[in-house]
Write an enzyme that holds these catalytic residues in place. Structure first.
Site, PDB file in Angstrom:
ATOM      1  N   ARG A 208       0.877  -1.180   0.000  1.00 11.28           N
ATOM      2  CA  ARG A 208       0.000   0.000   0.000  1.00 11.28           C
ATOM      3  C   ARG A 208       0.907   1.220   0.000  1.00 11.28           C
ATOM      4  O   ARG A 208       1.732   1.393   0.919  1.00 11.28           O
ATOM      5  CB  ARG A 208      -0.905   0.003   1.226  1.00 11.28           C
ATOM      6  CG  ARG A 208      -1.536   1.359   1.488  1.00 11.28           C
ATOM      7  CD  ARG A 208      -2.632   1.335   2.518  1.00 11.28           C
ATOM      8  NE  ARG A 208      -3.803   0.665   2.000  1.00 11.28           N
ATOM      9  CZ  ARG A 208      -5.021   0.751   2.562  1.00 11.28           C
ATOM     10  NH1 ARG A 208      -5.198   1.475   3.648  1.00 11.28           N
ATOM     11  NH2 ARG A 208      -6.036   0.113   2.039  1.00 11.28           N
TER      12      ARG A 208
ATOM     13  N   HIS B 173      -7.543   0.951  -6.141  1.00 11.17           N
ATOM     14  CA  HIS B 173      -7.739   0.103  -4.953  1.00 11.17           C
ATOM     15  C   HIS B 173      -8.469  -1.168  -5.415  1.00 11.17           C
ATOM     16  O   HIS B 173      -9.627  -1.393  -5.089  1.00 11.17           O
ATOM     17  CB  HIS B 173      -8.557   0.864  -3.915  1.00 11.17           C
ATOM     18  CG  HIS B 173      -8.497   0.287  -2.532  1.00 11.17           C
ATOM     19  ND1 HIS B 173      -7.727  -0.814  -2.206  1.00 11.17           N
ATOM     20  CD2 HIS B 173      -9.132   0.657  -1.378  1.00 11.17           C
ATOM     21  CE1 HIS B 173      -7.885  -1.084  -0.924  1.00 11.17           C
ATOM     22  NE2 HIS B 173      -8.727  -0.215  -0.395  1.00 11.17           N
TER      23      HIS B 173
ATOM     24  N   GLN C 220     -10.266  -3.860  -3.011  1.00 14.44           N
ATOM     25  CA  GLN C 220     -11.502  -3.366  -2.406  1.00 14.44           C
ATOM     26  C   GLN C 220     -12.665  -3.492  -3.384  1.00 14.44           C
ATOM     27  O   GLN C 220     -13.749  -3.944  -3.018  1.00 14.44           O
ATOM     28  CB  GLN C 220     -11.330  -1.907  -1.995  1.00 14.44           C
ATOM     29  CG  GLN C 220     -12.588  -1.295  -1.400  1.00 14.44           C
ATOM     30  CD  GLN C 220     -12.955  -1.893  -0.050  1.00 14.44           C
ATOM     31  OE1 GLN C 220     -12.150  -1.872   0.869  1.00 14.44           O
ATOM     32  NE2 GLN C 220     -14.159  -2.434   0.068  1.00 14.44           N
TER      33      GLN C 220
ATOM     34  N   ASP D   6     -17.192   7.436  -1.107  1.00 12.08           N
ATOM     35  CA  ASP D   6     -15.928   7.319  -0.371  1.00 12.08           C
ATOM     36  C   ASP D   6     -15.655   8.688   0.251  1.00 12.08           C
ATOM     37  O   ASP D   6     -16.328   9.680  -0.068  1.00 12.08           O
ATOM     38  CB  ASP D   6     -14.809   6.920  -1.360  1.00 12.08           C
ATOM     39  CG  ASP D   6     -13.497   6.547  -0.665  1.00 12.08           C
ATOM     40  OD1 ASP D   6     -13.472   6.415   0.576  1.00 12.08           O
ATOM     41  OD2 ASP D   6     -12.487   6.400  -1.374  1.00 12.08           O
TER      42      ASP D   6
ATOM     43  N   CYS E 264     -16.143   1.827   1.190  1.00 12.33           N
ATOM     44  CA  CYS E 264     -14.991   0.970   1.497  1.00 12.33           C
ATOM     45  C   CYS E 264     -14.536   1.098   2.939  1.00 12.33           C
ATOM     46  O   CYS E 264     -13.857   0.216   3.453  1.00 12.33           O
ATOM     47  CB  CYS E 264     -13.851   1.273   0.541  1.00 12.33           C
ATOM     48  SG  CYS E 264     -13.197   2.951   0.649  1.00 12.33           S
TER      49      CYS E 264
ATOM     50  N   ARG F 271     -13.438  -8.440   1.982  1.00 13.71           N
ATOM     51  CA  ARG F 271     -12.014  -8.238   1.718  1.00 13.71           C
ATOM     52  C   ARG F 271     -11.242  -9.513   2.039  1.00 13.71           C
ATOM     53  O   ARG F 271     -10.348  -9.922   1.303  1.00 13.71           O
ATOM     54  CB  ARG F 271     -11.459  -7.080   2.568  1.00 13.71           C
ATOM     55  CG  ARG F 271     -11.983  -5.698   2.234  1.00 13.71           C
ATOM     56  CD  ARG F 271     -11.508  -5.221   0.880  1.00 13.71           C
ATOM     57  NE  ARG F 271     -10.050  -5.182   0.770  1.00 13.71           N
ATOM     58  CZ  ARG F 271      -9.274  -4.178   1.212  1.00 13.71           C
ATOM     59  NH1 ARG F 271      -9.814  -3.116   1.787  1.00 13.71           N
ATOM     60  NH2 ARG F 271      -7.955  -4.212   1.058  1.00 13.71           N
TER      61      ARG F 271
HETATM   62  N1  NVA Z   1      -9.916   6.733  -1.121  1.00 10.99           N
HETATM   63  C1  NVA Z   1      -9.502   6.312   0.199  1.00 10.99           C
HETATM   64  C2  NVA Z   1      -9.711   4.845   0.370  1.00 10.99           C
HETATM   65  C3  NVA Z   1      -9.323   4.327   1.720  1.00 10.99           C
HETATM   66  C4  NVA Z   1      -9.514   2.860   1.866  1.00 10.99           C
HETATM   67  C5  NVA Z   1      -8.044   6.673   0.410  1.00 10.99           C
HETATM   68  O1  NVA Z   1      -7.245   6.493  -0.512  1.00 10.99           O
HETATM   69  O2  NVA Z   1      -7.709   7.159   1.490  1.00 10.99           O
HETATM   70  N1   CP Z   2     -11.037  -0.050   2.859  1.00  8.29           N
HETATM   71  C1   CP Z   2      -9.750  -0.122   3.239  1.00  8.29           C
HETATM   72  O1   CP Z   2      -8.845  -0.356   2.434  1.00  8.29           O
HETATM   73  O2   CP Z   2      -9.572   0.043   4.567  1.00  8.29           O
HETATM   74  P1   CP Z   2      -8.168   0.234   5.320  1.00  8.29           P
HETATM   75  O3   CP Z   2      -7.636   1.579   4.904  1.00  8.29           O
HETATM   76  O4   CP Z   2      -8.519   0.165   6.772  1.00  8.29           O
HETATM   77  O5   CP Z   2      -7.246  -0.858   4.898  1.00  8.29           O
END
Ligand code: NVA
Ligand code: CP
Length: 324
Positions: A121, A148, A151, A238, A278, A306
């Site tokens: 990540r 992502h 997800q 989101d 998500c 997930r």
């Molecule tokens: N769009 C959000 C998703 C988090 C799971 C982010 O990138 O922070």
């Molecule tokens: N939805 C998601 O990816 O959650 P986290 O940021 O907690 O991993």
């Protein structure tokens, strides 16, 4: 103890030499064909029901590199790897050398000699592409600024559970054209369902991803959330400021003020529509508490999925589970 390094070790259970060509990565949803995605969904369902009893990750390890925070991704990958017989290592950028500037190609080549798969990540999508380029073990995208994919596969699994299929369904995306929106577009491109996104000006999805999907005609970008939600089976949103955009929060609150998913917007959708997010969510910003905590919300099934879909991905890419 047997060597895990790529030198011939008589009787070693581990591969003595892996080459980049042997590895298959999952960086974006179109990395899989539609048939392979359907197989992954079926595999995930068999894991969820308990019918799948195999341990394809026995003796295998997964490195999990995090340059951003995570609850769901970290825990579901770690628990999922363990449930498949494997072992996962949590590598925070605060602790490993990649956080101090060790080159990604070096990190990829070193980790490839210890582990059997890498989940990452991070911020720049190009970093994940470079990691995959230099890794001789499968790399899985656990979120970048661009995408992502794990997800959104979990989200489609949730759709399948609720409606039996994604075919013939309309998905509405309300809000930011961010990593989630881009992955939904990739999913609609690959699987052929209808996707209508409502994004404010200046917050559109990635242009190349959108244009590729629009050539097939089932992905539309509009400004009006009511138009996107009309008749939708899934209403999806989101956060307004993603990780790394915290300083833009105030500006974004203004830009997205008309993009909140509330009860009135849900009423535009199909009678049996579900709400997805998500998580983490900000009640009172992108969604009201009434919707996310209401009867149409499937956000916790979505979060659970997930675990199931990522187990299917790991079983296929790292554990040799066939996708054909
Ligand atoms: N769009 C959000 C998703 C988090 C799971 C982010 O990138 O922070
Ligand atoms: N939805 C998601 O990816 O959650 P986290 O940021 O907690 O991993």
């Amino acid at each position: 103890m047997e060597s895990r390094f790529p030198f011939p070790v008589p009787g070693s259970q581990f591969p003595v030499a892996k080459t980049a060509a042997m590895s298959r990565h999952f960086l974006a949803i179109p990395d899989f064909s539609r048939a392979e995605l359907d197989r992954l969904f079926a595999l995930a369902e068999s894991m969820r029901s308990g019918a799948y009893g195999k341990k394809p990750l026995a003796g295998k390890s997964l490195a999990m590199i995090f340059l951003k925070s995570s609850t769901r991704t970290r825990v579901s990958f770690e628990v999922g790897a363990w449930q498949l017989g494997g072992h996962a290592l949590f590598l925070s950028s605060r602790d490993v050398q990649i956080g101090r500037g060790e080159p990604i190609p070096d990190t990829a080549r070193v980790l490839s000699r210890y582990v059997d798969g890498i989940m990452i990540r991070t911020f720049a999508h190009s970093d994940v592409e470079q990691l995959a380029q230099y890794s001789s073990v499968p790399v899985i995208n656990g979120l970048t600024d661009l995408l992502h994919p794990c997800q959104v596969l979990a989200d489609i699994l949730t759709m399948r559970q609720r409606f039996g299929s994604y075919e013939g369904k309309k998905v509405a995306w309300i809000g930011d054209g961010n990593n989630m929106a881009n992955s939904w577009i990739n999913a609609a491109y690959r699987l052929g369902f209808e996707l209508m996104l409502a994004c404010p000006e200046g917050y559109e999805p990635d242009q190349a991803i959108l244009e590729r999907a629009q050539r097939d005609g089932r992905v539309t970008l509009v400004r009006d959330p009511n138009q996107a939600a009309a008749g939708a089976h899934v209403v999806n949103t989101d956060v307004w400021a993603s990780m790394g955009q915290e300083e833009e929060q105030a500006v974004r609150e203004q830009a997205f003020a008309d993009y909140q998913v509330d009860t009135a917007l849900m009423k535009r959708a199909a009678r049996d529509a579900i709400f997805l997010h998500c998580l983490p969510a900000h009640r009172g910003e992108e969604v009201t508490a009434e919707v996310i905590d209401g009867p149409q919300s499937c956000v916790f099934e979505e979060a659970e999925n997930r675990l199931h879909i990522q187990k299917a991905i790991m079983a296929a890419l790292i554990g040799g589970e066939p996708l054909a």
